[in-house]
Design a protein around this motif. Structure first.
Motif, PDB file in Angstrom:
ATOM      1  N   ASP A 194       2.248 -12.623  -0.027  1.00 36.24           N
ATOM      2  CA  ASP A 194       1.754 -11.896  -1.174  1.00 36.24           C
ATOM      3  C   ASP A 194       2.503 -12.317  -2.442  1.00 36.24           C
ATOM      4  OD1 ASP A 194      -0.176  -9.912  -1.751  1.00 36.24           O
ATOM      5  OD2 ASP A 194       1.465  -8.584  -2.326  1.00 36.24           O
ATOM      6  N   ALA A 195       3.829 -12.379  -2.342  1.00 38.92           N
ATOM      7  CA  ALA A 195       4.632 -12.762  -3.503  1.00 38.92           C
ATOM      8  C   ALA A 195       4.301 -14.190  -3.921  1.00 38.92           C
ATOM      9  CB  ALA A 195       6.117 -12.631  -3.174  1.00 38.92           C
ATOM     10  N   MET A 196       4.080 -15.071  -2.938  1.00 41.30           N
ATOM     11  CA  MET A 196       3.798 -16.459  -3.280  1.00 41.30           C
ATOM     12  C   MET A 196       2.446 -16.601  -3.960  1.00 41.30           C
ATOM     13  SD  MET A 196       5.328 -18.668  -0.140  1.00 41.30           S
ATOM     14  CE  MET A 196       5.515 -20.233  -0.981  1.00 41.30           C
ATOM     15  N   SER A 197       1.497 -15.771  -3.581  1.00 40.74           N
ATOM     16  CA  SER A 197       0.189 -15.926  -4.198  1.00 40.74           C
ATOM     17  C   SER A 197       0.163 -15.309  -5.590  1.00 40.74           C
ATOM     18  CB  SER A 197      -0.913 -15.364  -3.310  1.00 40.74           C
ATOM     19  OG  SER A 197      -1.017 -13.989  -3.472  1.00 40.74           O
ATOM     20  N   ARG A 198       1.043 -14.358  -5.852  1.00 39.52           N
ATOM     21  CA  ARG A 198       1.038 -13.738  -7.167  1.00 39.52           C
ATOM     22  C   ARG A 198       2.109 -14.286  -8.099  1.00 39.52           C
ATOM     23  NH1 ARG A 198      -1.312  -8.296  -6.267  1.00 39.52           N
ATOM     24  NH2 ARG A 198      -1.251  -7.995  -4.039  1.00 39.52           N
ATOM     25  N   GLY A 199       3.202 -14.769  -7.515  1.00 39.88           N
ATOM     26  CA  GLY A 199       4.336 -15.167  -8.348  1.00 39.88           C
ATOM     27  C   GLY A 199       5.160 -13.970  -8.781  1.00 39.88           C
ATOM     28  N   VAL A 200       4.779 -12.802  -8.328  1.00 40.38           N
ATOM     29  CA  VAL A 200       5.542 -11.592  -8.632  1.00 40.38           C
ATOM     30  C   VAL A 200       5.551 -10.707  -7.390  1.00 40.38           C
ATOM     31  CG1 VAL A 200       4.936 -11.528 -11.079  1.00 40.38           C
ATOM     32  CG2 VAL A 200       3.516 -10.330  -9.430  1.00 40.38           C
ATOM     33  N   VAL A 201       6.441  -9.741  -7.390  1.00 44.34           N
ATOM     34  CA  VAL A 201       6.417  -8.728  -6.340  1.00 44.34           C
ATOM     35  C   VAL A 201       5.942  -7.441  -6.977  1.00 44.34           C
ATOM     36  CG1 VAL A 201       7.747  -7.489  -4.623  1.00 44.34           C
ATOM     37  CG2 VAL A 201       8.439  -9.761  -5.293  1.00 44.34           C
ATOM     38  N   LEU A 202       4.949  -6.819  -6.375  1.00 41.43           N
ATOM     39  CA  LEU A 202       4.539  -5.512  -6.856  1.00 41.43           C
ATOM     40  C   LEU A 202       5.315  -4.477  -6.063  1.00 41.43           C
ATOM     41  CD1 LEU A 202       0.649  -5.769  -7.077  1.00 41.43           C
ATOM     42  CD2 LEU A 202       2.375  -6.423  -8.736  1.00 41.43           C
ATOM     43  N   VAL A 203       6.108  -3.686  -6.776  1.00 47.37           N
ATOM     44  CA  VAL A 203       6.863  -2.635  -6.096  1.00 47.37           C
ATOM     45  C   VAL A 203       6.121  -1.338  -6.319  1.00 47.37           C
ATOM     46  CG1 VAL A 203       9.128  -1.584  -5.812  1.00 47.37           C
ATOM     47  CG2 VAL A 203       8.933  -3.901  -6.700  1.00 47.37           C
ATOM     48  N   GLU A 204       5.513  -0.843  -5.281  1.00 46.86           N
ATOM     49  CA  GLU A 204       4.800   0.434  -5.385  1.00 46.86           C
ATOM     50  C   GLU A 204       5.347   1.331  -4.303  1.00 46.86           C
ATOM     51  OE1 GLU A 204       2.773   1.307  -7.656  1.00 46.86           O
ATOM     52  OE2 GLU A 204       1.923  -0.517  -8.519  1.00 46.86           O
ATOM     53  N   ARG A 205       6.562   1.794  -4.482  1.00 48.42           N
ATOM     54  CA  ARG A 205       7.150   2.599  -3.429  1.00 48.42           C
ATOM     55  C   ARG A 205       8.122   3.606  -3.977  1.00 48.42           C
ATOM     56  NH1 ARG A 205       7.975  -0.553   0.718  1.00 48.42           N
ATOM     57  NH2 ARG A 205       9.938   0.369   1.366  1.00 48.42           N
ATOM     58  N   GLU A 206       8.237   4.695  -3.256  1.00 50.91           N
ATOM     59  CA  GLU A 206       9.180   5.755  -3.586  1.00 50.91           C
ATOM     60  C   GLU A 206       9.164   6.113  -5.060  1.00 50.91           C
ATOM     61  OE1 GLU A 206      12.230   3.456  -2.134  1.00 50.91           O
ATOM     62  OE2 GLU A 206      11.794   3.904  -0.037  1.00 50.91           O
ATOM     63  N   GLY A 207       7.991   6.311  -5.589  1.00 51.40           N
ATOM     64  CA  GLY A 207       7.896   6.722  -6.970  1.00 51.40           C
ATOM     65  C   GLY A 207       8.085   5.603  -7.967  1.00 51.40           C
ATOM     66  N   LEU A 208       8.310   4.417  -7.487  1.00 52.61           N
ATOM     67  CA  LEU A 208       8.497   3.273  -8.391  1.00 52.61           C
ATOM     68  C   LEU A 208       7.190   2.526  -8.537  1.00 52.61           C
ATOM     69  CD1 LEU A 208      11.655   1.240  -7.427  1.00 52.61           C
ATOM     70  CD2 LEU A 208      11.257   2.552  -9.486  1.00 52.61           C
ATOM     71  N   VAL A 213       6.468 -11.636   6.681  1.00 52.02           N
ATOM     72  CA  VAL A 213       5.659 -12.806   6.343  1.00 52.02           C
ATOM     73  C   VAL A 213       4.555 -12.418   5.364  1.00 52.02           C
ATOM     74  CG1 VAL A 213       4.033 -14.512   7.257  1.00 52.02           C
ATOM     75  CG2 VAL A 213       6.146 -14.037   8.481  1.00 52.02           C
ATOM     76  N   SER A 214       3.923 -11.287   5.625  1.00 48.85           N
ATOM     77  CA  SER A 214       2.858 -10.849   4.728  1.00 48.85           C
ATOM     78  C   SER A 214       3.378 -10.633   3.309  1.00 48.85           C
ATOM     79  CB  SER A 214       2.234  -9.542   5.224  1.00 48.85           C
ATOM     80  OG  SER A 214       1.703  -9.725   6.495  1.00 48.85           O
ATOM     81  N   HIS A 215       4.555 -10.043   3.207  1.00 44.87           N
ATOM     82  CA  HIS A 215       5.100  -9.806   1.866  1.00 44.87           C
ATOM     83  C   HIS A 215       5.433 -11.113   1.159  1.00 44.87           C
ATOM     84  CE1 HIS A 215       5.012  -5.577   2.235  1.00 44.87           C
ATOM     85  NE2 HIS A 215       5.848  -5.538   3.250  1.00 44.87           N
ATOM     86  N   ILE A 216       5.955 -12.059   1.918  1.00 44.26           N
ATOM     87  CA  ILE A 216       6.280 -13.348   1.313  1.00 44.26           C
ATOM     88  C   ILE A 216       4.990 -14.023   0.838  1.00 44.26           C
ATOM     89  CG2 ILE A 216       7.181 -15.659   1.765  1.00 44.26           C
ATOM     90  CD1 ILE A 216       9.153 -14.414   3.692  1.00 44.26           C
TER      91      ILE A 216
END
Lengths: 384, 618
Positions: free
Chosen positions: B116-130, B111-114
């Motif tokens: 977050d994505a809804m408030s930004r309109g994007v997904v920030l991928v900050e994981r596993e070196g990405l 739910v938190s990720h959803i």
């Protein structure tokens, strides 16, 4: 982006500092937000929520205040305000293309200390001006991306072990923003606490040993009803701003109108606000410059100490924060002497989250602070 | 597959989805509805009225973090020697629909990720070196059954439309549904209708920018939001967008009363935290926190305000709601809440849904969320993440002399590569406080009881436990605070707890047990009842739903309580009974209750708060 570039030109030329840099400014690369936020709602167009705005501005003026925690109702513009911050931030000078945003001194100190490295002449180091970085730490971030890790692509293709800096490196000398900070996973909180305390990030892994400065202003926001913040983390935040739903119809109509205007044509709206934005930025820069000249009477300091003591606040972070914040606040007001009037305005922000939590207490923290303040002020006047 | 136009009933939900199709910036539609009402069929049929090729992604409830956000595609990465990125579900829904069935059962980190994505309109991928940004601007369509629990308010706040809850019970409509399911309807009719509907929506989209709304209308919606006690300012914008979309659907250029009514019905009323007629008390206005010491720096204010404030002169009339608006509002309320004011009080209560802090990551139990560094012995090894983290090092390790003895094809995995699985599991204990607020308690020691509860609450806060608060007086028990970590809220509820009336002890036990069972489905395994009462139940269970049933013979009362207590004990719920009875009046009811519950007994006047805490925790 165009805005920042414009602002960049203006500030650097206003400072009359290295004209070559001023020319280079329009090409300034935003290291952190390069691909992240295209446009943000302008900071100066945000209606109300003065407490949060002031807290953020004071932290720009003096980053040592230690960050802001913004807690409050949903849908009241918490993250909009923080994300709007980038556009009013002044520029900083860093070593050209330095991934850690280091100053020349930091760079020279770190790099000439390395084994076999020749001494570096500070005059030879190229610099550039960049906007203060604002880095977004999403909830799902993994530890390796926060601290930095091996560059996977380079390692796979050429077998080279290169360090790829993480979010902590990017946020050095800037802001690190965590939305829903109260939901952040404990292991990330541990990392943050550690780095925030030392100002350094250390990564050690086979063949990689990196130590780089990571001093950032921590900005967190959240809704207290979704969960509480760990006390250690709470204590790390210099200021605690509260935010509530605006219940004034006229103000709300205004909010809605501005938002709709922005949604219809963001660029045009930003343009409309440019003057205000620049004005604020100038005011902040002026305050930063004035800050070194601000002084505080010992008597004011005594009163601050007494206030903290009467409120039963553990440790000395309370006094320190009030003092620094009062300095910054005076500078922001264009004044060079801190008075108890300044202290009065910011004491709630500094102390609200440091009072001991007592479930039986029915008095609100703010009220309690005000009451003690009045006492201290009364005493102060009596002795004067 | 049943088409959108074939679905019978649920007109409001259909209307809501059409508004969303016209203006996707409404964020989404949530449809609460009972099992078997066809809500998920309708939600899936939503794709029918969207332009061809619009992504429609269904989110599985057990989605892992890396599937949700995206990450490294190991297979492709190893095959190509280059980092290949796999987009997550959120980004796959970009420019389309993200559909979640049973939204209320979705894991809180998802739910938190959803959100977050809804408030930004994007997904920030900050994981596993990405470090990537994936576009993720989607419409969220969620359906859920309210009996499974409520959806987190933070998420609802980002979704424009909440369809008012209605139980579908019209049997004629059902018959029609059955007919369609049996295939009696003509396929061609359906296609024609769908085409028409799509054309209508396309036309409405174009109309959208031509619809105007008066200042009075905007003000009316905002006034309504305020008088319903809707939290936050984001909702204003949703309400306005909904009204405009509704006008656009009718091909009008001006918003009219019907549009306003619909916007109130779908956006504002479902978020009400109070009834509008009543003047809000100070406390409610302040809701969570009292207003900040708002000595606004007039200087800063002036500077931040734009030079021309178009609304400065409208200020004086802000207080009065135009009569027309008030009528509309009442109309919107009445149509949706015929005799069910409960819905409103429910909305105000679900705010305090359990904090997700109650969940903790651990190495053994719960749902797999992510892999993390750790000792091999300390948990289950996550094979693929371990391989991913080892892969980049292979080249350099092979060049290392120490490793030269290894066969050429073998992978070299070091201790540091090992990732173990982290599971998410609710941790801590849920304390369900049941406070007897009957008339006899008012006499007794409510203050002391409150003190004891307060120190337990303090302790729960320190130990990150959850608390729930149930009070019982009059005809039945009432959940004042569902399981939550908000000690502040529990404290506040306790402060204003009224007393008086009979003692519906059986109802309290029953309600507590229900709360416990619900918490279990959410993964909280340890539950403790803390009952603060004199143990003198005198109201039977049936009084809650039957008129004039407050009286019952003593034996019947005792039987009820005994049966409940034994079941609760058998269910593994631990209990503490804190007796508040005056010594000389006691007939030993409270000790008996403790015995039946298999719990511990304390006599309040003797019990120090610390002792109770200790007992509760031991």
């Amino acid at each position: 982006m165009t805005q920042t570039a414009k602002a960049a030109k203006k500030t650097s030329s206003a400072k009359a500092k290295a004209p070559a840099e001023a020319k280079a400014a329009p090409e300034v690369k935003k290291p952190t937000s390069k691909k992240k936020q295209a446009l943000a709602f302008p900071f100066t167009a945000i209606v109300g929520q003065e407490e949060m705005k002031l807290s953020l501005i004071l932290n720009i003026i003096d980053p040592r205040i230690g960050g802001v925690l913004v807690m409050g109702h949903r849908g009241t513009g918490k993250s909009t305000t923080v994300r709007a911050l980038a556009e009013v931030l002044p520029l900083i000078t860093r070593v050209k293309d330095d991934i850690y945003n280091r100053t020349v001194e930091q760079y020279v100190e770190a790099e000439s200390g390395k084994k076999g490295a020749a001494a570096i002449n500070p005059a030879d180091v190229k610099t550039e001006q960049i906007p203060v970085p604002v880095v977004d730490l999403p909830l799902g971030a993994t530890e390796d991306r926060v601290c930095g890790t091996i560059d996977i692509e380079k390692a796979l293709t050429s077998g080279v072990k290169a360090f790829e800096p993480g979010l902590l490196a990017q946020s050095n000398r800037g802001f690190l923003y965590i939305d829903e900070v109260n939901l952040l996973d404990d292991h990330l909180v541990d990392v943050l606490l550690d780095v925030a305390a030392s100002g350094k990030n250390v990564v050690e892994r086979e063949g990689i040993s990196i130590r780089h400065p990571a001093r950032f202003v921590l900005v967190g926001s959240g809704n207290p009803e979704e969960g509480e913040l760990r006390p250690q983390l709470l204590d790390r935040f210099g200021l605690h701003a509260r935010i509530i739903t605006i219940n004034d119809v006229a103000k709300r109509v205004d909010i809605v109108k501005r938002r709709r205007e922005y949604d219809e044509d963001p660029e045009a709206y930003l343009k409309k606000c440019t003057r205000e934005q620049q004005k604020l930025q100038k005011k902040i820069v002026a305050a930063q410059e004035l800050l070194t000249q601000v002084t505080m009477d010992d008597k004011v300091l005594t009163d601050i100490a007494r206030l903290c003591m009467n409120l039963g606040i553990d440790g000395h972070r309370g006094e320190l924060t009030i003092t620094r914040t009062a300095y910054a606040f005076a500078a922001y007001k264009g004044q060079t002497t801190v008075t108890m009037e300044h202290v009065k305005e910011i004491a709630g922000l500094c102390l609200r989250h440091r009072l001991r939590k007592d479930p039986l207490e029915t008095v609100d923290a703010g009220e309690k602070i005000d009451r003690e303040l009045a006492k201290v002020l009364g005493e102060a006047e009596a002795t004067a | 597959m049943i088409a959108f136009t074939d679905i019978v009933g649920m007109d409001l939900a259909k209307q809501a989805l059409m508004l969303l199709a016209v203006d996707p910036s409404l964020g989404g539609v949530v449809i609460p509805s009972a099992v078997g009402s066809g809500k998920s069929t309708l939600a899936r049929a939503f794709a029918d009225i969207l332009p061809d090729g619009t992504p429609f992604v269904e989110l599985p409830l057990n989605v892992t973090e890396d599937r949700l956000i995206g990450g490294v595609d190991l297979e492709a990465t190893l095959a190509s020697g280059q980092r290949v990125v796999q987009h997550g579900v959120l980004s796959k829904a970009h420019k389309g629909v993200l559909y979640v069935d049973s939204l209320s059962l979705l894991d809180s980190s998802a739910v938190s990720h959803i959100m977050d994505a809804m408030s930004r309109g994007v997904v920030l991928v900050e994981r596993e070196g990405l470090s990537e940004v994936h576009p993720a601007s989607f419409m969220l369509v969620g359906t859920y059954d309210p009996s499974d629990g409520e959806v987190r308010m933070g998420l609802l706040d980002r979704i424009g439309i909440i369809v008012p809850f209605t139980a579908q019970n019209d049997y004629r409509a059902r018959k029609k549904i059955v007919n369609i399911v049996m295939g009696t309807r003509d396929r061609e009719d359906t296609d024609d209708e769908l085409r028409m509907l799509r054309g209508l929506i396309e036309a409405a989209k174009e109309q959208l920018s031509h619809v105007s709304m008066t200042n009075e209308q905007i003000k009316g919606l905002i006034q309504t939001a305020i008088s319903l006690g809707v939290e936050g300012n984001r909702v204003d914008i949703f309400a306005i967008r909904a009204a405009i979309a509704s006008a656009a659907l009718a091909q009008r250029t001006e918003v009219d009363d019907e549009d306003l009514k619909l916007a109130m019905k779908l956006v504002l009323v479902p978020r009400a935290t109070r009834m509008p007629e009543r003047e809000a008390t100070e406390e409610e206005m302040a809701q969570d926190e009292p207003p900040p010491p708002e000595e606004e720096q007039p200087e800063a204010e002036d500077e931040n305000a734009p030079p021309d404030n178009p609304d400065a002169d409208a200020e004086e009339e802000q207080e009065e709601t135009p009569d027309m608006i008030e009528e509309l509002m009442m109309d919107a309320m009445e149509t949706e809440l015929p005799d069910n004011i409960l819905n409103i009080s429910l909305a105000s209560k679900k705010k305090a849904k359990s904090g997700s802090r109650g969940e903790a990551l651990n190495n053994r139990r719960g749902r797999f969320v992510r892999a993390q560094e750790g000792e091999m012995k300390s948990g289950k090894v996550a094979l693929i993440p371990t391989l991913i983290s080892a892969a980049p090092w292979q080249h350099s390790r092979r060049q290392d002399k120490k490793m030269s003895g290894r066969p050429a094809g073998a992978l070299i995995i070091n201790k540091e590569d090992v990732k173990i699985k982290k599971f998410r599991d609710k941790s801590g204990t849920l304390f369900i406080f049941m406070v007897d607020a009957s008339g006899s308690m008012a006499l007794n020691r409510m203050r002391q009881a409150k003190g004891a509860v307060a120190s337990l609450l303090q302790n729960a806060y320190v130990h990150r436990d959850q608390v729930a608060l149930i009070s019982f007086r009059g005809k039945q028990a009432q959940v004042l605070l569902p399981p939550s970590q908000s000690v502040d809220r529990a404290k506040r509820e306790l402060d204003v707890l009224p007393t008086g009336g009979g003692t519906p002890l059986a109802s309290a036990l029953f309600t507590g047990w229900e709360t416990a069972k619900q918490a279990r489905t959410k993964g909280i395994s340890q539950i403790m009842f803390v009952m603060i009462t004199d143990g003198r139940g005198n109201i039977p269970l049936k009084a809650a739903y039957e008129l004039n049933a407050e009286k019952a013979p003593k034996e019947e009362l005792e039987k009820e309580i005994e049966a409940l207590a034994l079941s609760i004990q058998a269910d593994g719920v631990a209990s503490i009974v804190i007796d508040t009875q005056m010594n000389y009046l006691s007939r030993g009811e409270a000790p008996k209750l403790a015995q039946k519950l298999g719990g511990r007994y304390f006599y309040l006047p003797n019990a120090k708060a610390e002792q109770i805490v200790e007992a509760a925790l031991s």
